[in-house]
Design a protein around this motif. Structure first.
Motif, mmCIF file in Angstrom:
data_model
loop_
_atom_site.group_PDB
_atom_site.id
_atom_site.type_symbol
_atom_site.label_atom_id
_atom_site.label_comp_id
_atom_site.label_asym_id
_atom_site.label_seq_id
_atom_site.Cartn_x
_atom_site.Cartn_y
_atom_site.Cartn_z
ATOM 1 N N THR A 88 0.818 -1.129 0.108
ATOM 2 C CA THR A 88 -0.148 -0.071 0.125
ATOM 3 C C THR A 88 1.014 1.154 -0.106
ATOM 4 O O THR A 88 2.015 0.995 0.662
ATOM 5 N N GLY A 89 0.351 2.267 -0.600
ATOM 6 C CA GLY A 89 1.064 3.505 -0.741
ATOM 7 C C GLY A 89 0.308 4.693 -0.286
ATOM 8 O O GLY A 89 0.786 5.952 -0.163
ATOM 9 N N GLY A 90 -0.739 4.638 0.382
ATOM 10 C CA GLY A 90 -1.475 5.384 0.678
ATOM 11 C C GLY A 90 -2.489 5.410 2.145
ATOM 12 O O GLY A 90 -3.666 5.724 1.914
ATOM 13 N N THR A 91 -2.091 4.661 2.880
ATOM 14 C CA THR A 91 -2.608 4.205 4.136
ATOM 15 C C THR A 91 -1.945 4.700 5.473
ATOM 16 O O THR A 91 -0.956 4.408 5.698
ATOM 17 N N LEU A 92 -2.702 5.776 5.964
ATOM 18 C CA LEU A 92 -1.921 6.516 7.065
ATOM 19 C C LEU A 92 -1.859 5.401 8.121
ATOM 20 O O LEU A 92 -2.834 4.733 8.693
ATOM 21 N N GLY A 93 -0.816 5.332 9.033
ATOM 22 C CA GLY A 93 -0.760 4.460 10.351
ATOM 23 C C GLY A 93 0.097 2.980 9.979
ATOM 24 O O GLY A 93 -0.153 2.304 10.814
ATOM 25 N N VAL A 94 0.938 2.916 9.025
ATOM 26 C CA VAL A 94 1.439 1.563 8.628
ATOM 27 C C VAL A 94 2.626 1.284 9.436
ATOM 28 O O VAL A 94 3.088 0.176 9.522
ATOM 29 N N TRP A 95 3.141 2.213 10.371
ATOM 30 C CA TRP A 95 4.184 1.990 10.974
ATOM 31 C C TRP A 95 3.676 1.554 12.379
ATOM 32 O O TRP A 95 3.689 2.033 13.567
ATOM 33 N N ALA A 96 3.184 0.218 12.040
ATOM 34 C CA ALA A 96 2.525 -0.525 13.291
ATOM 35 C C ALA A 96 2.620 -1.984 13.022
ATOM 36 O O ALA A 96 3.000 -2.343 11.614
ATOM 37 N N GLU A 97 2.634 -2.869 13.661
ATOM 38 C CA GLU A 97 2.614 -4.398 13.734
ATOM 39 C C GLU A 97 1.687 -4.828 12.961
ATOM 40 O O GLU A 97 2.012 -5.791 11.929
ATOM 41 N N GLN A 98 0.505 -3.996 13.017
ATOM 42 C CA GLN A 98 -0.628 -4.355 11.880
ATOM 43 C C GLN A 98 -1.385 -3.226 11.708
ATOM 44 O O GLN A 98 -1.440 -2.520 12.345
ATOM 45 N N PHE A 99 -2.159 -3.043 10.529
ATOM 46 C CA PHE A 99 -2.866 -1.968 10.453
ATOM 47 C C PHE A 99 -4.015 -2.349 9.503
ATOM 48 O O PHE A 99 -4.058 -3.398 8.857
ATOM 49 N N ILE A 100 -5.203 -1.680 9.225
ATOM 50 C CA ILE A 100 -6.341 -1.642 8.255
ATOM 51 C C ILE A 100 -6.038 -0.930 7.054
ATOM 52 O O ILE A 100 -5.627 0.273 7.071
ATOM 53 N N ALA A 101 -6.315 -1.506 6.036
ATOM 54 C CA ALA A 101 -6.587 -0.816 4.609
ATOM 55 C C ALA A 101 -7.534 -1.123 3.966
ATOM 56 O O ALA A 101 -8.119 -2.276 4.233
ATOM 57 N N ARG A 102 -8.006 -0.398 3.155
ATOM 58 C CA ARG A 102 -9.108 -0.489 2.101
ATOM 59 C C ARG A 102 -8.551 -1.607 1.107
ATOM 60 O O ARG A 102 -7.615 -1.418 0.413
ATOM 61 N N ALA A 103 -9.390 -2.820 0.901
ATOM 62 C CA ALA A 103 -8.929 -3.575 -0.040
ATOM 63 C C ALA A 103 -8.709 -3.180 -1.356
ATOM 64 O O ALA A 103 -7.865 -3.412 -1.949
ATOM 65 N N ALA A 104 -9.523 -2.320 -1.781
ATOM 66 C CA ALA A 104 -9.368 -1.613 -3.152
ATOM 67 C C ALA A 104 -8.206 -1.085 -3.493
ATOM 68 O O ALA A 104 -7.869 -0.687 -4.631
ATOM 69 N N GLY A 105 -7.530 -0.378 -2.509
ATOM 70 C CA GLY A 105 -6.422 0.295 -2.724
ATOM 71 C C GLY A 105 -5.019 -0.324 -2.622
ATOM 72 O O GLY A 105 -3.954 0.136 -2.789
ATOM 73 N N LEU A 106 -5.246 -1.650 -2.336
ATOM 74 C CA LEU A 106 -3.765 -2.569 -2.113
ATOM 75 C C LEU A 106 -3.496 -3.195 -3.607
ATOM 76 O O LEU A 106 -4.375 -3.547 -4.377
ATOM 77 N N VAL A 107 -2.223 -3.303 -3.604
ATOM 78 C CA VAL A 107 -1.692 -3.984 -4.787
ATOM 79 C C VAL A 107 -1.010 -5.437 -4.595
ATOM 80 O O VAL A 107 -0.168 -5.327 -3.611
ATOM 81 N N PRO A 108 -1.694 -6.382 -5.021
ATOM 82 C CA PRO A 108 -0.907 -7.634 -4.836
ATOM 83 C C PRO A 108 0.585 -7.604 -5.478
ATOM 84 O O PRO A 108 0.914 -7.024 -6.096
ATOM 85 N N VAL A 109 1.329 -8.335 -4.470
ATOM 86 C CA VAL A 109 2.793 -8.486 -4.787
ATOM 87 C C VAL A 109 3.236 -9.755 -5.394
ATOM 88 O O VAL A 109 2.902 -10.776 -4.891
ATOM 89 N N ALA A 110 3.988 -9.599 -6.520
ATOM 90 C CA ALA A 110 4.474 -10.900 -7.308
ATOM 91 C C ALA A 110 5.452 -11.688 -6.301
ATOM 92 O O ALA A 110 6.207 -11.211 -5.551
ATOM 93 N N ASP A 111 5.457 -12.952 -6.315
ATOM 94 C CA ASP A 111 6.283 -13.841 -5.820
ATOM 95 C C ASP A 111 7.827 -13.633 -5.654
ATOM 96 O O ASP A 111 8.410 -13.557 -4.476
ATOM 97 N N GLY A 112 8.117 -13.186 -6.802
ATOM 98 C CA GLY A 112 9.686 -13.010 -6.922
ATOM 99 C C GLY A 112 10.182 -11.731 -6.289
ATOM 100 O O GLY A 112 11.297 -11.362 -6.555
ATOM 101 N N LEU A 113 9.359 -10.721 -5.905
ATOM 102 C CA LEU A 113 9.773 -9.505 -5.480
ATOM 103 C C LEU A 113 10.166 -9.497 -4.205
ATOM 104 O O LEU A 113 9.285 -9.738 -3.384
ATOM 105 N N PRO A 114 11.429 -9.112 -3.841
ATOM 106 C CA PRO A 114 11.776 -9.041 -2.495
ATOM 107 C C PRO A 114 11.165 -8.125 -1.544
ATOM 108 O O PRO A 114 10.420 -7.252 -2.087
ATOM 109 N N ASP A 115 11.053 -8.366 -0.167
ATOM 110 C CA ASP A 115 10.253 -7.510 0.735
ATOM 111 C C ASP A 115 10.720 -5.990 0.390
ATOM 112 O O ASP A 115 9.954 -5.077 0.565
#
Length: 325
Positions: A88-115
């Motif tokens: 995600t690139g537009g979810t305030l509050g991600v400096w947390a162990e867990q956070f809530i985000a709108r599903a529609a704004g998330l980008v699935p990450v390809a398996d081969g891309l490092p963290d």
């Protein structure tokens, strides 16, 4: 769970603290994500200082971009599943162990891309590629940008080259030229050297520079404008040095220049889904091929957040500073 929070606006190194908070529950159309890595961006620090275009209610959690793993899905979410890695690139509050985000704004990450690359996928690369789209540039066009050794500046140069766009980069010090050349980025000019304007002209061979990108502000804004051709566009992308752009009225008038602002979150929000998908696909191809690189300067734990934000502001830093829970 633990989250990085601030109860007042001010110096991030002084006002940020790690607190124990309740684990959130996703609502309709939302997911709960376990954070893996999150970069520190200038706009994150400006938000904490209270000087950005958006000012959150206090106390506020910090950070806007992260890569993580879906831990729980709310009602109505069918596009994502538990265990899936997303960014995600537009979810305030991600400096947390867990956070809530709108599903529609998330980008699935390809398996081969490092963290560490996935953590940086959305904000800066997407801003860079969106900026090139925003300027409606064509292969063979010439543009100039300052802060060429910044994260977005490097990406604009790399993506621009892949698109056949000629990018001239300005840096403040001569050492920045070699630093970028070591990364395979050419056409870099240091503005602390005599005759740097002529060096730009030599690089372009006298071709018209149709657009300029200013991420610094102050006198540097005028320096960029002075290089542009008649009818060119100057884009205000950031204000790293000064919130005031110093422009010569003669350059604006006689060049018939257009001055525009670019705010990535607004541009992204107004972009149609097909274009977003196409641009993310292009970014993924560039990352896979090595055309686009996302270096990391250092990784810090949450308890080391003060040192992390200080490191993020160090001159000459190459790559992003990342936070890990």
């Amino acid at each position: 769970m633990r989250a990085i929070t601030h109860h007042e606006f001010g110096d991030p190194a002084a006002v940020l603290s790690v607190e124990d908070v309740e684990t959130p529950t996703p609502g309709e159309g939302e997911v709960r994500i376990r954070t893996l890595l999150s970069p520190i961006h200038n706009h994150d620090l400006w938000t904490i200082r209270g000087t950005y275009g958006y000012k959150p209610a206090l106390p506020a959690r910090a950070g806007t971009e992260a890569v993580g793993v879906v831990e729980e899905v709310g009602s109505g979410v069918e596009s994502l599943k538990v265990g899936q890695r997303v960014a995600t690139g537009g979810t305030l509050g991600v400096w947390a162990e867990q956070f809530i985000a709108r599903a529609a704004g998330l980008v699935p990450v390809a398996d081969g891309l490092p963290d560490d690359a996935a953590a940086q996928l959305v904000s800066m690369p997407f801003s860079a590629i969106s900026l090139l789209e925003f300027l409606d540039l064509k292969p063979g066009d010439w543009i100039v940008q300052n802060a060429a050794n910044g994260a977005v500046g490097r990406m604009v140069a790399q993506i621009g080259a892949a698109r056949g766009i000629n990018v001239v980069g300005l840096v403040r010090r001569a050492s920045g030229v070699q630093e970028l050349e070591d990364q395979g980025i050419s056409r870099i000019v240091a503005v602390d050297s005599e005759g740097w304007q002529q060096r730009v002209a030599d690089l372009t061979g006298g071709a018209d520079i149709v657009a300029g990108v200013d991420s610094v502000g102050g006198r540097s804004s005028g320096d960029v404008l002075s290089l542009l051709a008649e009818g060119a566009t100057l884009v205000a992308f950031g204000a790293m040095d000064s919130p005031t752009m110093e422009l010569a009225s003669g350059d604006v008038i006689f060049k018939q220049a257009t001055v525009k602002g670019f705010w990535g979150s607004k541009v992204s929000a107004s972009m149609d889904a097909a274009t977003r998908t196409e641009l993310f696909g292009e970014l993924s191809r560039h990352l896979s091929s090595g055309v686009l690189t996302l270096p990391v300067a250092s990784i810090h734990g949450f308890d080391d957040v003060a040192a992390a934000v200080t490191a993020s502001g160090e001159a000459g830093r190459v790559g992003k500073v990342l936070l890990r829970p």
